[in-house]
Design a protein around this motif. Structure first.
Motif, PDB file in Angstrom:
ATOM      1  N   ARG A   1       0.833  -1.207   0.000  1.00 44.96           N
ATOM      2  CA  ARG A   1       0.000   0.000   0.000  1.00 44.96           C
ATOM      3  C   ARG A   1       0.868   1.258   0.000  1.00 44.96           C
ATOM      4  N   TYR A   2       1.926   1.245   0.794  1.00 45.47           N
ATOM      5  CA  TYR A   2       2.902   2.334   0.803  1.00 45.47           C
ATOM      6  C   TYR A   2       4.253   1.752   1.192  1.00 45.47           C
ATOM      7  N   TYR A   3       5.276   2.504   0.957  1.00 50.37           N
ATOM      8  CA  TYR A   3       6.627   2.015   1.205  1.00 50.37           C
ATOM      9  C   TYR A   3       6.766   1.561   2.664  1.00 50.37           C
ATOM     10  N   GLY A   4       7.233   0.326   2.835  1.00 48.45           N
ATOM     11  CA  GLY A   4       7.455  -0.202   4.175  1.00 48.45           C
ATOM     12  C   GLY A   4       6.281  -0.943   4.758  1.00 48.45           C
ATOM     13  N   SER A   5       5.148  -0.915   4.079  1.00 47.19           N
ATOM     14  CA  SER A   5       3.952  -1.577   4.599  1.00 47.19           C
ATOM     15  C   SER A   5       3.861  -3.009   4.086  1.00 47.19           C
ATOM     16  N   GLU A   6       3.225  -3.873   4.859  1.00 49.05           N
ATOM     17  CA  GLU A   6       2.916  -5.230   4.410  1.00 49.05           C
ATOM     18  C   GLU A   6       1.524  -5.308   3.780  1.00 49.05           C
ATOM     19  N   ASP A   7       0.722  -4.278   3.998  1.00 48.56           N
ATOM     20  CA  ASP A   7      -0.673  -4.301   3.548  1.00 48.56           C
ATOM     21  C   ASP A   7      -0.799  -3.958   2.071  1.00 48.56           C
ATOM     22  N   VAL A   8      -1.946  -4.307   1.509  1.00 48.12           N
ATOM     23  CA  VAL A   8      -2.304  -3.902   0.147  1.00 48.12           C
ATOM     24  C   VAL A   8      -3.575  -3.064   0.202  1.00 48.12           C
ATOM     25  N   ASP A   9      -3.795  -2.299  -0.839  1.00 50.86           N
ATOM     26  CA  ASP A   9      -5.086  -1.637  -1.015  1.00 50.86           C
ATOM     27  C   ASP A   9      -5.549  -1.898  -2.448  1.00 50.86           C
ATOM     28  N   ALA A  10      -6.831  -1.677  -2.685  1.00 52.13           N
ATOM     29  CA  ALA A  10      -7.404  -2.019  -3.985  1.00 52.13           C
ATOM     30  C   ALA A  10      -6.875  -1.142  -5.108  1.00 52.13           C
ATOM     31  N   ALA A  11      -6.332   0.041  -4.783  1.00 50.32           N
ATOM     32  CA  ALA A  11      -5.790   0.920  -5.823  1.00 50.32           C
ATOM     33  C   ALA A  11      -4.623   0.274  -6.559  1.00 50.32           C
ATOM     34  N   LEU A  12      -3.986  -0.736  -5.964  1.00 48.04           N
ATOM     35  CA  LEU A  12      -2.897  -1.441  -6.644  1.00 48.04           C
ATOM     36  C   LEU A  12      -3.390  -2.206  -7.872  1.00 48.04           C
ATOM     37  N   LEU A  13      -4.707  -2.440  -7.949  1.00 46.58           N
ATOM     38  CA  LEU A  13      -5.271  -3.081  -9.140  1.00 46.58           C
ATOM     39  C   LEU A  13      -5.081  -2.226 -10.387  1.00 46.58           C
ATOM     40  N   THR A  14      -4.863  -0.935 -10.208  1.00 47.07           N
ATOM     41  CA  THR A  14      -4.744  -0.056 -11.379  1.00 47.07           C
ATOM     42  C   THR A  14      -3.384  -0.148 -12.057  1.00 47.07           C
ATOM     43  N   LEU A  15      -2.414  -0.786 -11.424  1.00 50.47           N
ATOM     44  CA  LEU A  15      -1.061  -0.791 -11.993  1.00 50.47           C
ATOM     45  C   LEU A  15      -1.015  -1.376 -13.403  1.00 50.47           C
ATOM     46  N   PRO A  16      -1.625  -2.554 -13.662  1.00 43.74           N
ATOM     47  CA  PRO A  16      -1.648  -3.026 -15.047  1.00 43.74           C
ATOM     48  C   PRO A  16      -2.627  -2.271 -15.925  1.00 43.74           C
ATOM     49  N   ILE A  17      -3.651  -1.693 -15.347  1.00 46.87           N
ATOM     50  CA  ILE A  17      -4.609  -0.906 -16.134  1.00 46.87           C
ATOM     51  C   ILE A  17      -3.907   0.283 -16.777  1.00 46.87           C
ATOM     52  N   TYR A  18      -2.985   0.901 -16.038  1.00 46.83           N
ATOM     53  CA  TYR A  18      -2.236   2.042 -16.571  1.00 46.83           C
ATOM     54  C   TYR A  18      -0.972   1.630 -17.324  1.00 46.83           C
ATOM     55  N   GLY A  19      -0.714   0.326 -17.391  1.00 44.69           N
ATOM     56  CA  GLY A  19       0.450  -0.138 -18.139  1.00 44.69           C
ATOM     57  C   GLY A  19       1.763  -0.042 -17.386  1.00 44.69           C
ATOM     58  N   PHE A  20       1.690   0.155 -16.059  1.00 41.59           N
ATOM     59  CA  PHE A  20       2.921   0.228 -15.274  1.00 41.59           C
ATOM     60  C   PHE A  20       3.620  -1.126 -15.231  1.00 41.59           C
ATOM     61  N   ILE A  21       2.829  -2.200 -15.179  1.00 38.79           N
ATOM     62  CA  ILE A  21       3.364  -3.551 -15.114  1.00 38.79           C
ATOM     63  C   ILE A  21       2.381  -4.485 -15.786  1.00 38.79           C
ATOM     64  N   ASP A  22       2.871  -5.557 -16.346  1.00 39.95           N
ATOM     65  CA  ASP A  22       1.992  -6.528 -16.995  1.00 39.95           C
ATOM     66  C   ASP A  22       1.192  -7.283 -15.931  1.00 39.95           C
ATOM     67  N   ALA A  23      -0.079  -7.528 -16.243  1.00 37.34           N
ATOM     68  CA  ALA A  23      -0.950  -8.213 -15.283  1.00 37.34           C
ATOM     69  C   ALA A  23      -0.470  -9.625 -14.981  1.00 37.34           C
ATOM     70  N   LYS A  24       0.372 -10.202 -15.856  1.00 38.19           N
ATOM     71  CA  LYS A  24       0.862 -11.572 -15.658  1.00 38.19           C
ATOM     72  C   LYS A  24       2.267 -11.608 -15.045  1.00 38.19           C
TER      73      LYS A  24
END
Length: 590
Positions: A454-477
């Motif tokens: 979710r943020y640097y140093g955290s173990e948690d995730v948030d749903a906004a991380l789902l957007t990373l492949p949507i914006y082309g930052f990283i491949d969904a696979k």
């Protein structure tokens, strides 16, 4: 689950009507919310946030009845039908184009009653009342402001608040005026729309918009309604696209997560522009982008505030309306939004992505060239600010971190700037190099235990991380994203493919799924090549929409009941984007 399976699951809830100036909510023939003259103005009917002081405009038959509601085909014109053992009442309700009013055209086999109780300043000021020929005038005792009701048909005004109407045809024509000297009963009254003409023109307007959109076969009605909601939340004089038409509908009934969403959030409006682009409504999308461009500050942070009023000015300070008891006793009722004090570093990326998508879809390079100073300003700001902590997409108050989603949106801003620069023949190397630095920083600091955090140093995730492949930052696979995806499913999915945006925040535990996140989930499945899973997610979300296919900010997963402000731009924009992407896949058939 199929589209037919969701029909009986959807529950009746408030109907939404709009005209590009303001909006209204209605419940079984009762107008319970009507800010006027603008969507962010005080409401003269505020029954939805106080059922005693709020004011309302109701129509209902005597005795028992069964009520049904639907939109007139491809429009935001509402048809109410009351069925009684003695006959039916049909009421067509709409906001006429360009007017701060409500027209209610009726045709009835039986007698029925009308009650109208407008109040000013969210129920704080009761009106003076004059019964005049053909209607009633409600005047604000502190100004020349007023509300006039013109009545046509076989009726009797029983007192200043109640009208008895006998069987037949007619209409109720309500107009709000800042100054009654040019109101409906003034010497100038003849210039205003005639109800039946206004109905035809309004119907033609909405239908013409939908007829111009890209056609889809999967969840077509939800898709069309979602586009109508986006259009209905747009303030036509400026192109400002608000997040929702309401204030203080609670995320948790009885709780204090109650906010005013009647403003133009840069991020939300950018999502709306993306949906309009994908649907082929390029002129409307350009109007939203033009509004956002108009508020860019070239010498400081590009968007000084995360949100703006519908005319592009600084948003008002947040206040609590202590005299109102709130929706289902959920206090406080708030107007204004203190999020305008926050520095949110992701919003520039959301705008730049939508602008880039507009240029790609339309080929209108000259428009982008004309506002090149905006692209330069945004890129320059991101270049010098991306390494700082900030608040994030979820607008936690008093929380500053290196949020991964925000860093990625900084990357998006520079990536899209460099791509547009390359298309237009401008120098782009510096922006592309800095984008690469951001990407390396995220990959080095934003990954924990093999997944994005979710943020640097955290173990948690948030749903906004789902957007990373949507914006082309990283491949969904990619393995890191696949690990992230699994953790999101494990940690945040409640049921029916509905996700919490995160587990907890500065106000404590989160209770209900955030509906936008389901559309992100569907779009990720599409990028993974898992079309049936994407389809299932959208069908589940549709099954938790209302009888009119409206979606709130949140939903109670166990009941499929809407929670929070309603209807919400976020999920409707996400629905349009997800459905259009689903249908772009070769060989896909609904």
């Amino acid at each position: 689950m199929s589209e037919k399976d969701i029909t009986g699951k959807r529950k009746k809830y408030y109907a939404f009507i709009a005209n590009g100036f303001t909006t209204a909510l209605e419940s079984e023939g009762n107008i319970v919310w009507f800010p006027t003259p603008r969507i962010d103005s005080p409401s003269i009917f505020s029954h939805i946030i106080d059922d005693e002081k709020g004011g309302y405009f109701s129509i209902k038959p005597k005795g028992s009845y069964v009520h049904a509601q639907k939109y007139l085909d491809r429009s935001l014109i509402l048809v109410n039908v009351f069925s009684t053992d003695k006959g039916n009442i049909k009421i067509v309700d709409f906001l006429p184009l360009s007017l701060t009013g409500i027209i209610r055209i009726f045709e009835s086999d039986v007698e029925f009653d009308v009650e109208i109780k407008p109040v000013f300043n969210y129920g704080l000021i009761n009106p003076g009342i004059d019964v005049v020929e053909n209607g009633i005038v409600f005047k604000n005792p502190q100004s020349n402001e007023g509300v006039e009701l013109l009545v046509q048909g076989n009726y009797e005004i029983e007192d200043g608040y109640k009208i008895h109407i006998r069987p037949g045809k007619g209409y109720l024509y309500l107009l709000h005026s800042k100054d009654l000297r040019y109101g409906l009963f003034s010497r100038k009254g003849f210039v205003y729309s005639q109800p039946y003409d206004a109905l035809n023109k309004t119907l033609n307007y909405w239908r013409s918009q939908i007829l111009r959109t890209r056609k889809v076969s999967f969840l077509e009605e939800l898709y069309n309604v979602s586009l109508l909601i986006i259009l209905g939340l747009t303030y036509l004089p400026s192109g400002g696209l608000v997040a929702a038409p309401t204030t203080s509908l609670p995320e948790i009934v009885g709780g204090d997560r109650n906010w005013d969403y009647r403003y133009v959030w840069v991020r939300d409006a950018s999502y709306g522009a993306e949906a309009l682009i994908k649907a082929g409504l390029f002129t409307k999308a350009r109007g939203v982008l033009r509004f956002l461009s108009s508020v860019v500050d070239p010498s400081s942070k590009s968007f000084d505030h995360p949100l703006y009023t519908v005319d592009g000015t600084m948003p008002p300070a947040e206040e609590e309306l202590t005299w109102l008891k709130g929706h289902k006793l959920s206090k406080p009722v708030r107007i204004g939004n203190a999020a305008y004090l926050q520095v949110q570093t992701d919003v520039e990326g959301a705008f730049m992505d939508s602008l880039y998508q507009y240029m790609k879809a339309t080929g209108q390079k000259e428009y982008v060239e004309d506002i090149w100073w905006i692209i330069e300003s945004i890129a320059e700001w991101v270049m010098k600010s991306w390494e700082t902590k900030s608040t994030d997409i979820w607008e936690q108050r008093g929380v500053l971190e290196h949020f991964v989603h925000s860093k990625v949106m900084n990357w998006v801003a520079l990536d899209r700037a460099s791509k547009m620069a390359e298309e237009l023949g401008h120098n782009f190397k510096e922006w592309r190099d800095e984008a690469q630095k951001i990407k390396e920083d995220v990959m080095n600091n934003g990954v924990t235990s093999g997944h994005f955090s979710r943020y640097y140093g955290s173990e948690d995730v948030d749903a906004a991380l789902l957007t990373l492949p949507i914006y082309g930052f990283i491949d969904a696979k990619h393995n890191i994203f696949k690990n992230t995806f699994k953790k999101i499913l494990d940690d945040l999915v409640v049921e029916k493919d509905l996700l919490l945006r995160y587990r907890s925040d500065f106000m404590g535990e989160v209770a209900h799924p955030f509906t936008l996140t389901s559309t992100w989930l569907a779009r990720v499945y599409i990028r993974m090549g898992m079309m049936e899973d994407a389809k299932r997610v959208l069908l589940n979300l549709a099954s938790c929409s209302t009888d009119l296919y409206l979606i709130a900010e949140h939903v109670d997963a166990s009941l499929c009941d809407p929670r929070g402000n309603y209807p919400q731009l976020f999920p409707h924009a996400g629905v349009v984007s997800a459905i259009t992407e689903l249908e772009e896949i070769n060989g896909y058939s609904s």
